[in-house]
Design a protein around this motif. Sequence first.
Motif, PDB file in Angstrom:
ATOM      1  N   HIS A  66       0.836  -1.200   0.000  1.00 48.07           N
ATOM      2  CA  HIS A  66       0.000   0.000   0.000  1.00 48.07           C
ATOM      3  C   HIS A  66       0.871   1.251   0.000  1.00 48.07           C
ATOM      4  CE1 HIS A  66      -3.274   2.742   0.956  1.00 48.07           C
ATOM      5  NE2 HIS A  66      -2.572   3.203   1.971  1.00 48.07           N
ATOM      6  N   GLY A  67       1.970   1.205   0.719  1.00 51.51           N
ATOM      7  CA  GLY A  67       2.857   2.358   0.807  1.00 51.51           C
ATOM      8  C   GLY A  67       3.432   2.772  -0.524  1.00 51.51           C
ATOM      9  N   ALA A  68       3.587   1.827  -1.443  1.00 58.22           N
ATOM     10  CA  ALA A  68       4.156   2.131  -2.752  1.00 58.22           C
ATOM     11  C   ALA A  68       3.128   2.693  -3.722  1.00 58.22           C
ATOM     12  CB  ALA A  68       4.789   0.882  -3.354  1.00 58.22           C
ATOM     13  N   GLU A  69       1.863   2.565  -3.398  1.00 57.79           N
ATOM     14  CA  GLU A  69       0.815   3.021  -4.303  1.00 57.79           C
ATOM     15  C   GLU A  69       0.762   4.548  -4.355  1.00 57.79           C
ATOM     16  OE1 GLU A  69      -2.834   1.288  -3.013  1.00 57.79           O
ATOM     17  OE2 GLU A  69      -2.181  -0.765  -3.426  1.00 57.79           O
ATOM     18  N   LEU A  70       0.340   5.078  -5.497  1.00 61.60           N
ATOM     19  CA  LEU A  70       0.152   6.519  -5.630  1.00 61.60           C
ATOM     20  C   LEU A  70      -0.962   6.987  -4.708  1.00 61.60           C
ATOM     21  CD1 LEU A  70       0.301   6.819  -9.526  1.00 61.60           C
ATOM     22  CD2 LEU A  70       2.062   7.596  -7.916  1.00 61.60           C
ATOM     23  N   HIS A  71      -0.749   8.135  -4.054  1.00 61.26           N
ATOM     24  CA  HIS A  71      -1.789   8.704  -3.203  1.00 61.26           C
ATOM     25  C   HIS A  71      -2.959   9.127  -4.082  1.00 61.26           C
ATOM     26  CE1 HIS A  71      -3.785  11.657  -0.600  1.00 61.26           C
ATOM     27  NE2 HIS A  71      -3.323  10.910   0.398  1.00 61.26           N
ATOM     28  N   GLN A  72      -4.140   9.108  -3.492  1.00 62.80           N
ATOM     29  CA  GLN A  72      -5.354   9.399  -4.260  1.00 62.80           C
ATOM     30  C   GLN A  72      -5.362  10.797  -4.882  1.00 62.80           C
ATOM     31  OE1 GLN A  72      -8.857   9.367  -1.822  1.00 62.80           O
ATOM     32  NE2 GLN A  72      -8.000  10.712  -0.256  1.00 62.80           N
ATOM     33  N   VAL A  73      -4.660  11.746  -4.266  1.00 64.79           N
ATOM     34  CA  VAL A  73      -4.600  13.091  -4.846  1.00 64.79           C
ATOM     35  C   VAL A  73      -4.057  13.044  -6.272  1.00 64.79           C
ATOM     36  CG1 VAL A  73      -3.330  15.283  -4.730  1.00 64.79           C
ATOM     37  CG2 VAL A  73      -4.493  14.409  -2.701  1.00 64.79           C
ATOM     38  N   VAL A  74      -3.100  12.164  -6.497  1.00 64.74           N
ATOM     39  CA  VAL A  74      -2.523  12.001  -7.832  1.00 64.74           C
ATOM     40  C   VAL A  74      -3.245  10.915  -8.623  1.00 64.74           C
ATOM     41  CG1 VAL A  74      -0.440  11.252  -9.069  1.00 64.74           C
ATOM     42  CG2 VAL A  74      -0.267  12.890  -7.190  1.00 64.74           C
ATOM     43  N   ALA A  75      -3.520   9.806  -7.975  1.00 66.52           N
ATOM     44  CA  ALA A  75      -4.143   8.667  -8.667  1.00 66.52           C
ATOM     45  C   ALA A  75      -5.512   9.016  -9.247  1.00 66.52           C
ATOM     46  CB  ALA A  75      -4.257   7.483  -7.715  1.00 66.52           C
ATOM     47  N   SER A  76      -6.222   9.941  -8.614  1.00 66.59           N
ATOM     48  CA  SER A  76      -7.577  10.292  -9.052  1.00 66.59           C
ATOM     49  C   SER A  76      -7.601  11.324 -10.176  1.00 66.59           C
ATOM     50  CB  SER A  76      -8.381  10.833  -7.870  1.00 66.59           C
ATOM     51  OG  SER A  76      -7.812  12.052  -7.386  1.00 66.59           O
ATOM     52  N   ARG A  77      -6.434  11.855 -10.543  1.00 67.20           N
ATOM     53  CA  ARG A  77      -6.380  12.909 -11.555  1.00 67.20           C
ATOM     54  C   ARG A  77      -5.822  12.389 -12.878  1.00 67.20           C
ATOM     55  NH1 ARG A  77      -6.270  15.990  -6.820  1.00 67.20           N
ATOM     56  NH2 ARG A  77      -7.262  18.060  -7.084  1.00 67.20           N
ATOM     57  N   ASN A  78      -6.161  13.105 -13.930  1.00 72.69           N
ATOM     58  CA  ASN A  78      -5.683  12.738 -15.260  1.00 72.69           C
ATOM     59  C   ASN A  78      -4.182  12.982 -15.378  1.00 72.69           C
ATOM     60  OD1 ASN A  78      -8.265  12.047 -16.145  1.00 72.69           O
ATOM     61  ND2 ASN A  78      -8.695  14.144 -16.809  1.00 72.69           N
ATOM     62  N   ARG A  79      -3.547  12.193 -16.215  1.00 68.79           N
ATOM     63  CA  ARG A  79      -2.123  12.370 -16.510  1.00 68.79           C
ATOM     64  C   ARG A  79      -1.895  12.050 -17.971  1.00 68.79           C
ATOM     65  NH1 ARG A  79      -1.407   7.219 -12.751  1.00 68.79           N
ATOM     66  NH2 ARG A  79      -1.420   5.548 -14.300  1.00 68.79           N
ATOM     67  N   ASP A  80      -0.800  12.592 -18.500  1.00 70.95           N
ATOM     68  CA  ASP A  80      -0.464  12.377 -19.900  1.00 70.95           C
ATOM     69  C   ASP A  80       0.581  11.288 -20.089  1.00 70.95           C
ATOM     70  OD1 ASP A  80      -1.864  14.769 -21.387  1.00 70.95           O
ATOM     71  OD2 ASP A  80      -1.003  15.589 -19.556  1.00 70.95           O
ATOM     72  N   HIS A  81       1.330  11.016 -19.037  1.00 73.57           N
ATOM     73  CA  HIS A  81       2.382  10.008 -19.137  1.00 73.57           C
ATOM     74  C   HIS A  81       2.678   9.488 -17.735  1.00 73.57           C
ATOM     75  CE1 HIS A  81       5.659   7.831 -20.925  1.00 73.57           C
ATOM     76  NE2 HIS A  81       6.597   8.502 -20.299  1.00 73.57           N
ATOM     77  N   TYR A  82       3.010   8.211 -17.678  1.00 74.26           N
ATOM     78  CA  TYR A  82       3.373   7.578 -16.402  1.00 74.26           C
ATOM     79  C   TYR A  82       4.697   6.867 -16.590  1.00 74.26           C
ATOM     80  CZ  TYR A  82       3.701   3.882 -12.914  1.00 74.26           C
ATOM     81  OH  TYR A  82       4.159   3.029 -11.942  1.00 74.26           O
ATOM     82  N   LEU A  83       5.530   6.933 -15.538  1.00 75.24           N
ATOM     83  CA  LEU A  83       6.748   6.141 -15.561  1.00 75.24           C
ATOM     84  C   LEU A  83       7.095   5.682 -14.148  1.00 75.24           C
ATOM     85  CD1 LEU A  83       9.344   8.073 -14.486  1.00 75.24           C
ATOM     86  CD2 LEU A  83       8.904   9.152 -16.688  1.00 75.24           C
ATOM     87  N   ALA A  84       7.695   4.508 -14.088  1.00 79.89           N
ATOM     88  CA  ALA A  84       8.164   3.948 -12.819  1.00 79.89           C
ATOM     89  C   ALA A  84       9.679   4.064 -12.776  1.00 79.89           C
ATOM     90  CB  ALA A  84       7.741   2.493 -12.694  1.00 79.89           C
ATOM     91  N   LYS A  85      10.192   4.251 -11.578  1.00 79.10           N
ATOM     92  CA  LYS A  85      11.637   4.356 -11.416  1.00 79.10           C
ATOM     93  C   LYS A  85      12.075   3.634 -10.151  1.00 79.10           C
ATOM     94  CE  LYS A  85      11.716   8.826  -8.959  1.00 79.10           C
ATOM     95  NZ  LYS A  85      12.189   8.326  -7.661  1.00 79.10           N
ATOM     96  N   SER A  86      13.377   3.397 -10.050  1.00 80.34           N
ATOM     97  CA  SER A  86      13.930   2.778  -8.849  1.00 80.34           C
ATOM     98  C   SER A  86      15.142   3.541  -8.323  1.00 80.34           C
ATOM     99  CB  SER A  86      14.344   1.330  -9.140  1.00 80.34           C
ATOM    100  OG  SER A  86      15.304   1.279 -10.185  1.00 80.34           O
ATOM    101  N   LEU A  87      15.513   4.622  -9.019  1.00 84.07           N
ATOM    102  CA  LEU A  87      16.604   5.495  -8.590  1.00 84.07           C
ATOM    103  C   LEU A  87      16.035   6.884  -8.310  1.00 84.07           C
ATOM    104  CD1 LEU A  87      19.353   4.382 -11.137  1.00 84.07           C
ATOM    105  CD2 LEU A  87      19.288   3.900  -8.676  1.00 84.07           C
ATOM    106  N   PRO A  88      16.786   7.752  -7.617  1.00 79.47           N
ATOM    107  CA  PRO A  88      16.230   9.051  -7.240  1.00 79.47           C
ATOM    108  C   PRO A  88      15.763   9.910  -8.412  1.00 79.47           C
ATOM    109  CG  PRO A  88      18.137   8.575  -5.881  1.00 79.47           C
ATOM    110  CD  PRO A  88      18.081   7.503  -6.915  1.00 79.47           C
ATOM    111  N   SER A  89      16.559  10.072  -9.435  1.00 77.73           N
ATOM    112  CA  SER A  89      16.198  10.971 -10.533  1.00 77.73           C
ATOM    113  C   SER A  89      15.111  10.367 -11.416  1.00 77.73           C
ATOM    114  CB  SER A  89      17.418  11.301 -11.392  1.00 77.73           C
ATOM    115  OG  SER A  89      17.035  12.038 -12.538  1.00 77.73           O
ATOM    116  N   ALA A  90      14.134  11.184 -11.773  1.00 80.74           N
ATOM    117  CA  ALA A  90      13.090  10.739 -12.695  1.00 80.74           C
ATOM    118  C   ALA A  90      13.641  10.498 -14.097  1.00 80.74           C
ATOM    119  CB  ALA A  90      11.966  11.765 -12.741  1.00 80.74           C
ATOM    120  N   PHE A  91      14.864  10.949 -14.352  1.00 81.24           N
ATOM    121  CA  PHE A  91      15.492  10.736 -15.654  1.00 81.24           C
ATOM    122  C   PHE A  91      16.256   9.411 -15.729  1.00 81.24           C
ATOM    123  CE2 PHE A  91      15.071  15.389 -15.711  1.00 81.24           C
ATOM    124  CZ  PHE A  91      14.600  15.601 -16.995  1.00 81.24           C
TER     125      PHE A  91
END
Length: 209
Positions: A66-91
């Motif tokens: 549950h802790g890894a899931e997106l909070h509802q503030v974000v999960a409930s809103r529209n987005r144009d792109h999604y990405l998963a990461k395992s390192l600090p930088s989103a790049f």
Amino acid sequence: MSRALIVIDVQNDYIGGQLPIEYPPVEQSLANIGLAMDSAQAVAIPVVVVQNILPETAPFMAKGTHGAELHQVVASRNRDHYLAKSLPSAFANTGLEEWLRERGIDTITIVGYMTHNCDLSTVVDGMHKGFAVELLADATGSLPYANCAGSASAEEIHRVMTVVMQSRFAAVMSTEEWIEALATGVQPKRDNIFSSNQQARRMGKTERY
């Protein structure tokens, strides 16, 4: 200028979970993250949602928890792109740079968690890649640390990191200021290392007299 809003790691472990954000108050930053997402969508700024997924044995944000899931503030809103990461930088190993380049985006606005870790890494990485970077300070947050190097409160970490980022790496502003900039087209203030140091030295002299 062509912007994208990068929403970093707004996940349950940061909101009352294993790594609770303390400063600014998480309710405040969450509200501003939602406001930034809504404001971006209203003017056709693409929204990229980033989620940090760690191995199942990790003490926080472990895959499948549950802790890894997106909070509802974000999960409930529209987005144009999604990405998963395992390192600090989103790049880092995500293809984010390529996605932005393909769309002619030259400016990234960062919200989410944590100010001093994944936000900072993405800010610095983005600047090094040639993007103009913005950080919404009241839509981010920090928590306290204590280790063999010393200790610092969440407020100290957040404040120092935002000052450092404003000095070279990003335009740091509030969510309200960002929304106003979207409406007016006025460019946000950007400082540099020299002017930041000079101002601090002047402040220091004033305090001594």
